[in-house]
Design an enzyme around this catalytic site. Structure first.
Site, mmCIF file in Angstrom:
data_model
loop_
_atom_site.group_PDB
_atom_site.id
_atom_site.type_symbol
_atom_site.label_atom_id
_atom_site.label_comp_id
_atom_site.label_asym_id
_atom_site.label_seq_id
_atom_site.Cartn_x
_atom_site.Cartn_y
_atom_site.Cartn_z
ATOM 1 N N SER A 136 9.023 -9.420 -4.025
ATOM 2 C CA SER A 136 10.018 -8.719 -5.683
ATOM 3 C C SER A 136 11.025 -10.202 -5.251
ATOM 4 C CB SER A 136 10.675 -7.507 -5.791
ATOM 5 O OG SER A 136 11.959 -7.544 -6.235
ATOM 6 N N TYR A 149 15.565 -0.963 -2.010
ATOM 7 C CA TYR A 149 13.940 -1.353 -2.457
ATOM 8 C C TYR A 149 14.171 -2.543 -1.983
ATOM 9 C CZ TYR A 149 11.159 -3.179 -5.612
ATOM 10 O OH TYR A 149 9.529 -3.786 -6.381
#
Length: 244
Positions: A136, A149
């Site tokens: 990400s 995350y």
């Protein structure tokens, strides 16, 4: 068919779905992995088969560490492992609980390690393999309400760098593909707020969200012989967001 088999985790929807369909076009038998939505997984399988490809379903919730070994045993020997499945919990850092941490880290990092450990011996034997993690842009630009995350994705990429050095001599490449803002069902609700959506678009140099298909070309390259000289890299597919 090219005689090779690819396992794509979390491939019943979003980016994983697009990658599964793309690899099927390249002749891979695709193992379509899903956690809970069997209907959507069956749709992906049917699309692959209708196009003349070969696919099989594998179920397992990778936030449960007992699932990863079972999934890999069911998959058997594979040539390509795409680690796309992830859990994302959004909340202020002061409110993060131990279960929040465990669920995200187990799925996003620990299960990835377990699956790589299971996949590599067959790749070593063949002298060829491709391992791709889906990271990400938050590895570089962490969202303030997605601390765990973001950290899990950064940890996964650190693992990629380490393993790339250890596995290169066996003909196995290990890379990370880091998407930016990709319009999937994960962020539909947040981006339905027009003011927030415009703020997000303003943070992307190209000025628009990506689609799941925008991530596929990079993965297909890395899985091909044309990508044989690329390893240990984190490749951003983010419209320039990581450099702004």
């Amino acid at each position: 068919m090219n005689g090779k088999k690819a396992l794509v985790t979390g491939s019943s929807r979003g980016i994983g779905r697009a990658i599964a369909l793309g690899l099927a076009q390249d002749g891979y038998e695709v193992l379509v992995h899903y956690a809970g939505n069997e209907e959507k997984a069956r749709e992906v399988k049917a699309m692959i088969e209708e196009a003349g490809g070969k696919a099989r379903l594998i179920q397992g919730d990778l936030s449960d560490l007992s699932a990863a070994p079972r999934v890999m045993a069911e998959a058997g020997e594979i040539d390509v492992l795409v680690l796309n499945a992830s859990v994302q919990i959004k909340k202020p850092w002061q409110e993060i609980t131990l279960p929040d941490c465990a669920q995200q880290m187990h799925c996003n990092f620990v299960s990835s390690l377990l699956m790589i450990q299971a996949a590599v011996p067959a790749m070593q034997k063949k002298g060829w393999g491709r391992i791709i993690t889906i990271g990400s842009v938050q590895e570089k630009k962490p969202h303030p309400d997605m601390l765990v995350y973001s950290a899990s994705k950064a940890a996964q990429t650190n693992m990629v760098e380490s393993l790339s050095l250890q596995l290169a001599k066996y003909g196995i490449t290990v890379n990370n593909v880091a998407p930016g803002v990709i319009y999937t069902d994960r962020n539909v609700e947040a981006l339905s707020d027009e003011a927030y959506a415009q703020k997000v678009k303003d943070s992307i140099p190209v000025g628009f969200y990506g689609e799941p298909e925008d991530c596929v070309g990079m993965v297909r390259l890395l899985c091909s012989d044309a990508g044989r000289y690329i390893t240990g890299q984190s490749l951003y597919v983010d419209g320039g967001k990581s450099v702004q």
